[in-house]
Motif scaffolding. Structure first.
Motif, PDB file in Angstrom:
ATOM      1  N   TYR A  93      -0.247   8.990  -0.529  1.00  0.00           N
ATOM      2  CA  TYR A  93      -1.774   8.126  -0.567  1.00  0.00           C
ATOM      3  C   TYR A  93      -2.927   9.355  -0.448  1.00  0.00           C
TER       4      TYR A  93
ATOM      5  N   ILE B 244      -6.660   7.692   6.129  1.00  0.00           N
ATOM      6  CA  ILE B 244      -6.151   8.309   4.760  1.00  0.00           C
ATOM      7  C   ILE B 244      -6.847   9.351   4.560  1.00  0.00           C
TER       8      ILE B 244
ATOM      9  N   LEU C 185      -2.904  -1.807   3.117  1.00  0.00           N
ATOM     10  CA  LEU C 185      -2.741  -0.626   2.134  1.00  0.00           C
ATOM     11  C   LEU C 185      -2.683  -0.651   0.447  1.00  0.00           C
TER      12      LEU C 185
ATOM     13  N   LYS D 214      -2.282   5.052  -5.096  1.00  0.00           N
ATOM     14  CA  LYS D 214      -0.822   4.902  -4.587  1.00  0.00           C
ATOM     15  C   LYS D 214      -0.104   6.609  -5.342  1.00  0.00           C
TER      16      LYS D 214
ATOM     17  N   VAL E 186      -8.383   3.987  -2.631  1.00  0.00           N
ATOM     18  CA  VAL E 186      -7.252   5.028  -2.464  1.00  0.00           C
ATOM     19  C   VAL E 186      -6.257   4.850  -3.670  1.00  0.00           C
TER      20      VAL E 186
ATOM     21  N   ASN F 197       6.073   6.187  -0.869  1.00  0.00           N
ATOM     22  CA  ASN F 197       4.781   6.479  -1.660  1.00  0.00           C
ATOM     23  C   ASN F 197       4.249   7.785  -0.904  1.00  0.00           C
TER      24      ASN F 197
ATOM     25  N   VAL G 108      -5.671   0.210  -2.081  1.00  0.00           N
ATOM     26  CA  VAL G 108      -5.684   0.410  -3.584  1.00  0.00           C
ATOM     27  C   VAL G 108      -6.216  -0.494  -4.240  1.00  0.00           C
TER      28      VAL G 108
END
Length: 90
Positions: free
Chosen positions: A68, A15, A47, A58, A56, A66, A51
């Motif tokens: 990231y 990411i 993921l 989203k 991260v 979505n 988040v």
């Protein structure tokens, strides 16, 4: 970052190295690295973990997709990890 699995760490790196990748983009990239298929049941919960740990963010591209992005905390975690690894690898 010490409480992340290796897979979660790899997601973080992917990411960080991309410009707002979708979940599918992350999946494609991580599958190349792992040389195997990553199923949705493994990808999306991990993921969600990065988040929830605020490494991260989203966002939503459309109703189905979505994206990231790495947060400042995520960038710092990568830097801290790099510094820690550097003392062992030259």
């Amino acid at each position: 970052m010490d409480d992340l699995t290796g897979f979660q760490r790899d997601l973080l790196y992917v990411i960080a190295g991309a410009d707002q990748p979708s979940g599918q983009d992350v999946k494609d990239e991580i599958e190349q690295y792992y040389s195997s298929e990553i199923n949705h049941g493994r990808l999306y919960p991990n993921l969600d973990t990065v988040v929830n740990k605020e490494l991260v963010e989203k966002g939503q591209l459309d109703r189905r997709t979505n994206y990231y992005t790495i947060t400042d905390e995520g960038e710092q975690a990568i830097e801290d990890r790099y510094e820690w690894e550097s003392q062992y690898i030259d």
